[in-house]
Design a protein around this motif. Structure first.
Motif, short mmCIF file in Angstrom:
data_model
loop_
_atom_site.label_atom_id
_atom_site.label_comp_id
_atom_site.label_asym_id
_atom_site.label_seq_id
_atom_site.Cartn_x
_atom_site.Cartn_y
_atom_site.Cartn_z
N VAL A 1 0.84 -1.20 0.00
CA VAL A 1 0.00 0.00 0.00
C VAL A 1 0.87 1.25 0.00
O VAL A 1 0.61 2.21 -0.73
N ALA A 2 1.93 1.26 0.81
CA ALA A 2 2.83 2.42 0.85
C ALA A 2 3.47 2.66 -0.52
O ALA A 2 3.56 3.80 -0.99
N ALA A 3 3.90 1.58 -1.17
CA ALA A 3 4.50 1.71 -2.51
C ALA A 3 3.48 2.20 -3.52
O ALA A 3 3.81 2.98 -4.43
N LEU A 4 2.23 1.78 -3.38
CA LEU A 4 1.19 2.20 -4.32
C LEU A 4 0.88 3.68 -4.19
O LEU A 4 0.52 4.33 -5.18
N PHE A 5 1.03 4.24 -3.00
CA PHE A 5 0.87 5.68 -2.85
C PHE A 5 1.91 6.42 -3.69
O PHE A 5 1.62 7.45 -4.31
N VAL A 6 3.13 5.90 -3.72
CA VAL A 6 4.19 6.51 -4.51
C VAL A 6 3.90 6.38 -6.00
O VAL A 6 4.09 7.32 -6.78
N VAL A 7 3.41 5.21 -6.41
CA VAL A 7 3.07 5.00 -7.83
C VAL A 7 1.99 5.98 -8.25
O VAL A 7 2.08 6.62 -9.31
N VAL B 1 -8.04 0.82 -5.14
CA VAL B 1 -8.42 1.93 -4.26
C VAL B 1 -7.25 2.89 -4.06
O VAL B 1 -7.42 4.12 -4.07
N ALA B 2 -6.05 2.35 -3.89
CA ALA B 2 -4.87 3.20 -3.67
C ALA B 2 -4.63 4.15 -4.84
O ALA B 2 -4.24 5.30 -4.64
N MET C 1 2.08 -8.86 -5.46
CA MET C 1 1.69 -7.46 -5.43
C MET C 1 2.76 -6.58 -4.81
O MET C 1 3.09 -5.51 -5.32
N VAL C 2 3.35 -7.02 -3.70
CA VAL C 2 4.32 -6.18 -3.01
C VAL C 2 5.57 -5.97 -3.87
O VAL C 2 6.13 -4.86 -3.92
N VAL C 3 6.01 -6.99 -4.58
CA VAL C 3 7.20 -6.87 -5.43
C VAL C 3 6.92 -5.93 -6.60
O VAL C 3 7.72 -5.05 -6.93
N ALA C 4 5.76 -6.11 -7.23
CA ALA C 4 5.42 -5.26 -8.37
C ALA C 4 5.27 -3.80 -7.94
O ALA C 4 5.73 -2.90 -8.64
N ALA C 5 4.65 -3.57 -6.79
CA ALA C 5 4.44 -2.20 -6.32
C ALA C 5 5.77 -1.53 -5.97
O ALA C 5 6.00 -0.36 -6.29
N LEU C 6 6.65 -2.26 -5.28
CA LEU C 6 7.95 -1.69 -4.93
C LEU C 6 8.78 -1.40 -6.18
O LEU C 6 9.45 -0.36 -6.26
N GLU D 1 0.54 8.21 2.64
CA GLU D 1 -0.47 8.54 3.66
C GLU D 1 -0.13 7.77 4.94
O GLU D 1 -0.60 6.66 5.16
N TRP D 2 0.67 8.39 5.80
CA TRP D 2 1.17 7.68 6.98
C TRP D 2 0.07 7.34 7.97
O TRP D 2 0.13 6.32 8.64
N GLN D 3 -0.94 8.19 8.07
CA GLN D 3 -2.01 7.89 9.00
C GLN D 3 -2.73 6.59 8.61
O GLN D 3 -3.02 5.75 9.47
N ALA D 4 -2.99 6.42 7.33
CA ALA D 4 -3.65 5.20 6.87
C ALA D 4 -2.78 3.98 7.14
O ALA D 4 -3.28 2.92 7.56
N LEU D 5 -1.48 4.10 6.93
CA LEU D 5 -0.58 2.97 7.15
C LEU D 5 -0.49 2.61 8.63
O LEU D 5 -0.46 1.43 9.00
N LEU D 6 -0.45 3.62 9.50
CA LEU D 6 -0.40 3.35 10.94
C LEU D 6 -1.68 2.68 11.42
O LEU D 6 -1.65 1.79 12.28
#
Length: 624
Positions: A67-73, A121-122, A452-457, A479-484
């Motif tokens: 999810v964090a990587a998808l925010f960057v994408v 969604v991301a 998913m995690v490999v592709a997103a990173l 979005e750090w609040q969502a990740l926390l």
């Protein structure tokens, strides 16, 4: 474990109390939902119910990292201007809120049937947020209907959600010969896949479209419910003061470039007619001025468009492809335009340029920045930027290089110097790169070439490496609040599982249903729905699957309706923000409160439950 034994288990009692307190805190405390969730985890850790490893396991979870990587994408696609083009072509310009909701539900819902709903969604959240702002729509009335449509759309195929995949694997292992139901040894993660299984082992008795017979009616219900119930159950969470209420009215000029995609298009077709907080005052074309601009007026190369508007709208205008600030000085700055930033500066009484025009004072040579707009006490300045005579108190919108802020922040020439967040000009020349990276990531996941995690990173790294966005912008986009919130939910779910609280609640509720298969089916659904609202969706599915399967065997009925009920219930936790990972992802961007989920998601939970319990035994008969 009996309820008496459960009462004697102080850890289970404490866990239940903490979870209830967290839910009440989310419901009644309006701020810092991530801190409330983390506080609950800290209490359980201090009491020894979970250790530091269990409390922090969410921080290293594959799903959260993805999810964090998808925010960057998503930020990379937005930074290059590609997102605006995609949104404009796909979502267009709706004439009503219902039309906007329909567009944000149908397409994403269909896409989520073939792609995990988390990246859908991301990628859509920032796009819909900007699209709603541009079209003067309430984002709070768009994101939650979109989210429910994406979740229920994911139930249309076996690969639509991670929960579907998990249940498919559980069915396969249950039916495979020689496997003695290893229900108690599963390592439940947010991605839902125990390491020992591997992602390529989920080819089992559940076919790709077996669940479609149930998923399609539920998806249709999500669309109908979103169009009808949202107007009554979802509040407009926009702040009391809108962007058009900003007292600062900037005057600026934009030039239509030669070869611009806007050439030949009407003002309305170009999207310059109904701009929130921005007014097209006139068009300077050659030797004449068009003062009353008609929406059917067609743009020509070299047109100077004179706008008056508030800062947020001015920033959005800078991102329109084919328009650039209409000043000959802009491209004389040394820094590439894509590396510049928008800065607000208030002229002080000691500025040496006060009383002189911007052109006479050679602002660009003096300060290494270009004035692209001027605001003066709400007054509309009906003159070209270079001809404006500066006065003390004028607010200037500047396009400047990275060093301008450091040089002028303490200067006596300006009262205030501040950077405009998100105001950097888009890197349109790299839009094709961002789209290629995004398409490659989607195809790699859809074709099961990469997890998913490999592709997103990989995609997020390519966005930075190809300079679609800078490393600083990449960090800011997360979005750090969502990740926390997501990370903390793992600690609570783990405590409920390890103390036996979740299993005892499930078994007790199902036992109370007696021997009626339909009542037992309803009880299994309710228990799974409740546990998924408090835990993760995959944890709820894995926890309740063996109970449902064994109950079906004891009743002498076919287990498939029970399997489908668990699959749907585990994904359909709409009544709390922690019921599903995408619920948390829209929490902050939508400006939602905990009560919004109860008000909108609670009735939808009951509707989906009623339809599932009614249709599952018809599609897959209980009789063997």
């Amino acid at each position: 474990m009996t309820f008496e034994a459960l009462a004697a288990n102080w850890q289970a009692v404490l866990t239940g109390s903490v979870v209830l307190s967290v839910l009440l805190g989310l419901m009644f405390i309006q701020r810092a939902p991530d801190m409330i969730m983390i506080g609950g985890v800290v209490v359980l850790m201090l009491a020894g119910v979970i250790g530091p490893a269990e409390a922090l396991r969410g921080m290293s979870n594959e799903g959260m990292i993805a999810v964090a990587a998808l925010f960057v994408v998503a930020a990379g696609v937005e930074r290059t201007g590609a997102l605006a083009v995609i949104v404009e072509r796909v979502l267009g310009r709706p004439r009503s809120l219902a039309a906007a909701q329909l567009r944000t539900m149908v397409g994403p819902g269909i896409l989520s049937a073939f792609m995990n709903n988390t990246p859908v969604v991301a990628l859509l959240v920032p796009a819909i947020r900007e699209w709603a702002k541009k079209n003067r729509l309430s984002v709070s009335r768009l994101l939650m209907p979109m989210n429910t449509a994406v979740i229920l759309g994911g139930l249309c195929t076996l690969i639509g959600t991670s929960t579907n995949v998990i249940v498919g694997g559980l069915v396969k292992d249950q039916l495979a010969p020689g496997i003695d139901r290893p229900w108690g040894v599963f390592d439940i993660t947010w991605a839902g896949v125990p390491e020992a299984w591997g992602r390529r082992e989920f080819i089992g008795p559940l076919g790709m479209f077996d669940i479609t017979w149930l998923g399609l009616p539920l998806f249709a219900i999500a669309i109908i419910y979103g169009l009808t119930a949202s107007r009554f159950l979802l509040k407009d969470r926009r702040p009391p003061m809108s962007r058009s209420d900003d007292p600062r009215q900037y005057s600026l000029e934009m030039l239509v470039d030669t070869g611009s995609p806007l050439v030949g298009r009407t003002i309305e077709a170009a999207g310059l007619r109904h701009l929130d907080g921005l007014f097209l005052m006139e068009i300077d074309r050659g030797d004449h001025v068009i003062a009353a601009v008609s929406p059917t007026e067609r743009l020509e190369a070299g047109d100077r468009l004179v706008f008056v508007g508030v800062i947020d709208s001015v920033v959005e205008l800078q991102k329109v492809r084919g328009l650039r600030p209409a000043t000959d000085l802009v491209f004389k700055l040394n820094d590439p335009r894509s590396e510049r930033q928008l800065v607000e500066a208030v002229v002080s009484s000691t500025c040496p340029l006060v009383g002189r025009t911007i052109r006479e004072g050679q602002f660009r040579s003096t300060y290494g920045a270009v004035v692209i707009a001027v605001a003066r006490d709400g007054e509309r300045l009906r003159m070209k930027i270079g001809d404006i005579t500066l006065e003390a108190g004028d607010t200037l919108l500047l396009e400047a290089g990275p060093a301008f802020l450091q040089r002028q922040r303490t200067s006596r020439h300006f009262y205030l110097v501040s950077e405009i967040t998100g105001g950097a000009p888009p890197r349109h020349d790299r839009a094709w790169i961002a789209c290629t990276v995004l398409a490659g990531m989607v195809l790699a996941v859809a074709m099961d070439l990469l997890p998913m995690v490999v592709a997103a990173l990989a995609a997020s790294g390519l966005m930075v490496a190809t300079r679609c966005l800078s490393s600083t912008e990449a960090r800011r986009s997360i979005e750090w609040q969502a990740l926390l919130l997501i990370a903390a939910s793992f600690g609570l779910a783990h405590a409920m599982q390890t103390t036996g609280l979740a299993r005892e609640i499930a078994e007790g509720a199902i036992a109370a249903a007696g021997n009626n298969p339909l009542l037992v089916l309803a009880a299994i659904y309710v228990v799974t729905m409740v546990t998924t609202e408090l835990m993760s969706n995959n944890a709820a599915a894995v926890l309740n699957f063996p109970i449902a399967w064994q109950t079906a065997e004891q009743l002498g009925v076919h287990p498939l309706p029970f399997v489908m009920a668990i699959t749907v219930a585990a994904s359909c936790g709409f009544a709390t923000p922690i019921g599903y990972q995408t619920n948390l992802m829209i929490y902050g961007p939508g400006g939602y409160k905990f009560t919004d989920y109860i008000r909108y998601g609670g009735p939808l939970n009951l509707i989906v439950m009623a339809v599932t319990i009614a249709l599952a035994p018809l599609i897959w008969p209980l009789a063997r």
